[in-house]
Design a protein around this motif. Structure first.
Motif, PDB file in Angstrom:
ATOM      1  N   ALA A  26      -8.720  38.687  14.258  1.00 21.25           N
ATOM      2  CA  ALA A  26      -7.258  38.674  14.177  1.00 21.25           C
ATOM      3  C   ALA A  26      -6.717  39.918  14.846  1.00 21.25           C
ATOM      4  O   ALA A  26      -7.338  40.986  14.798  1.00 21.25           O
ATOM      5  N   SER A  27      -5.571  39.788  15.484  1.00 23.96           N
ATOM      6  CA  SER A  27      -4.977  40.902  16.221  1.00 23.96           C
ATOM      7  C   SER A  27      -3.461  40.857  16.048  1.00 23.96           C
ATOM      8  O   SER A  27      -2.869  39.783  15.892  1.00 23.96           O
ATOM      9  N   PRO A  59      -3.871  46.262  18.155  1.00 26.59           N
ATOM     10  CA  PRO A  59      -4.661  46.483  16.945  1.00 26.59           C
ATOM     11  C   PRO A  59      -5.289  45.171  16.461  1.00 26.59           C
ATOM     12  O   PRO A  59      -4.635  44.124  16.461  1.00 26.59           O
ATOM     13  N   GLY A  60      -6.543  45.234  16.061  1.00 21.31           N
ATOM     14  CA  GLY A  60      -7.194  44.021  15.584  1.00 21.31           C
ATOM     15  C   GLY A  60      -8.674  44.214  15.406  1.00 21.31           C
ATOM     16  O   GLY A  60      -9.235  45.264  15.728  1.00 21.31           O
ATOM     17  N   GLY A  61      -9.316  43.168  14.880  1.00 27.18           N
ATOM     18  CA  GLY A  61     -10.746  43.238  14.668  1.00 27.18           C
ATOM     19  C   GLY A  61     -11.271  41.981  14.009  1.00 27.18           C
ATOM     20  O   GLY A  61     -10.557  40.988  13.866  1.00 27.18           O
ATOM     21  N   LYS A  62     -12.521  42.026  13.610  1.00 26.44           N
ATOM     22  CA  LYS A  62     -13.200  40.864  13.037  1.00 26.44           C
ATOM     23  C   LYS A  62     -12.652  40.521  11.657  1.00 26.44           C
ATOM     24  O   LYS A  62     -12.266  41.401  10.888  1.00 26.44           O
ATOM     25  N   GLU A 107      -6.244  45.232   9.633  1.00 25.39           N
ATOM     26  CA  GLU A 107      -6.586  45.956  10.856  1.00 25.39           C
ATOM     27  C   GLU A 107      -5.416  46.789  11.353  1.00 25.39           C
ATOM     28  O   GLU A 107      -5.597  47.896  11.871  1.00 25.39           O
ATOM     29  N   LEU A 108      -4.200  46.278  11.205  1.00 25.39           N
ATOM     30  CA  LEU A 108      -3.025  47.049  11.626  1.00 25.39           C
ATOM     31  C   LEU A 108      -2.910  48.320  10.798  1.00 25.39           C
ATOM     32  O   LEU A 108      -2.596  49.394  11.332  1.00 25.39           O
TER      33      LEU A 108
END
Length: 298
Positions: A26-27, A59-62, A107-108
C-alpha cells in the motif's frame, strides 16, 4: 513499487524469469496546496536499502499480517466490510480490504510522520522497527481512531512478470490523502534520507533533468496529478471514479525496452485508464514518453 529502472550507470539490467506471485503493498500519495499549486510529497529511499535504493517514492510498503487483524476494529472509523466497497474490489475479503487501509496509514506514519487519525492529534514519533500491533496500541492510548475516510483509493498497480533484477513483484493499492491541517511531514532518516514537496510538473522536470530517480507508477501518478491545480480538484476527481487496475505490458521496440498501459494499441485492455502517455520506453536508463517531456501532459 514496481517496474524498477535499470542500474544507475544506465546499463540495462538482465531480465529475470520471476513468476512469483506479487506481494500486497500500500502506498499514499500525500498532497497539499502550495504557493505554486498542488504539491505532492516524495521520499528519497536510502541508497543502501534493498528495494529502490536512491529513488524518490510515495510513502508506502508491504502489507503485514497484523494489518488484517480483527483487533483493529475498535480503532477504525469504519467497518472492514465497508472498506471492500471503498476499494471497489468485491473479490477481497473484509480483512484484506482493512489490511490495505491500515498498511497505507501505518506506512505514512512510520515513513513521513503524518498520522491520519480522528480526532486529529499529534502522536509519538514512530520507531524505525515497529512490532506488530504497536501502532494500534499508540492509537488506543491516544484515544483516537484511524481515519480511513482520509484515504481515497486512487489506483492499483501490479508489477509485470519478469521485472528487472532486484525488483520484487508487488500488487500495490495507491491512496490519495490530504496533508492534515497543522501536520508536518518529515522523513524517518531510516528508510528515507530526504523528503521534498514538489508540484507534479516540477517533479517530472527534475526527473527529466536526471536530478532525481523515479519509477513508472510514480511517473504516471505525477502525470495524472499535473492535470489538477488544487487539492480539491484532485480529490474530487479521485472520488468520482473507480480506481483503475494497471498491469503494464512489456515489449521490445527495436533497441529499446518498453511498456504500455491500458488504452494503448498493444495493451489487451482497450479502455484508457489514466491520462498521460500510454507507453514508455527505456532510453539511456530512463523511462520516457515517446513524445518527449511534453508527452507526460498529453
Amino acid at each position: 513499487m514496481s517496474d524498477r529502472p535499470p542500474h544507475a550507470d544506465g546499463a540495462e539490467p538482465r531480465v529475470a524469469d520471476d513468476n512469483a506471485p506479487p506481494r500486497d503493498a500500500a502506498s499514499v500519495v500525500l498532497i497539499r496546496d502550495g504557493a505554486g499549486g498542488l504539491e505532492v510529497l516524495l521520499l528519497r529511499r536510502h541508497r543502501d536499502v534493498r528495494v529502490l535504493g536512491g529513488h524518490y517514492v510515495f510513502p508506502g510498503g508491504k502489507v503485514e499480517a497484523d494489518d488484517a487483524a480483527p483487533d483493529w476494529a475498535p480503532v477504525l472509523d469504519a467497518t472492514a466490510e465497508s472498506l471492500v466497497a471503498r476499494l471497489a474490489e468485491p473479490a477481497l475479503t473484509p480483512a484484506q480490504a482493512q489490511a490495505f487501509f491500515v498498511a497505507a496509514a501505518r506506512e505514512l506514519w512510520e515513513e513521513a510522520g503524518v498520522a491520519l487519525v480522528d480526532p486529529p492529534a499529534a502522536l509519538p514519533t514512530a520507531a524505525p522497527d515497529v512490532t506488530p500491533g504497536a501502532w494500534r496500541t499508540v492509537l488506543r492510548d491516544a484515544g483516537v481512531r484511524l481515519a480511513t475516510g482520509a484515504l481515497c483509493p486512487w489506483s492499483r498497480w501490479i508489477t509485470p512478470r519478469n521485472p528487472p533484477v532486484g525488483s520484487p513483484r508487488f500488487d500495490t493499492r495507491f491512496f490519495l490523502a490530504r496533508l492534515p491541517a497543522g501536520a508536518q511531514a518529515r522523513h524517518d532518516a531510516h528508510e528515507a534520507s530526504d523528503s521534498v514537496w514538489l508540484t507534479p510538473r516540477e517533479a517530472l522536470a527534475r526527473y527529466w533533468a536526471r536530478e532525481i530517480e523515479l519509477i513508472p507508477p510514480q511517473l504516471m501518478g505525477l502525470a495524472q496529478l499535473a492535470r489538477h491545480a488544487t487539492v480539491t480538484a484532485a480529490w474530487a476527481e479521485a472520488q468520482r471514479r473507480r480506481p483503475p487496475c494497471i498491469q503494464p505490458e512489456q515489449f521490445r521496440d527495436g533497441e529499446h525496452r518498453a511498456m504500455c498501459y491500458p488504452g494503448d494499441p498493444l495493451h489487451p485492455v482497450r479502455e484508457r485508464a489514466l491520462p498521460g502517455p500510454t507507453r514508455l520506453r527505456l532510453v539511456a536508463g530512463r523511462f520516457e514518453p515517446y513524445e518527449g517531456f511534453e508527452g507526460w501532459f498529453r
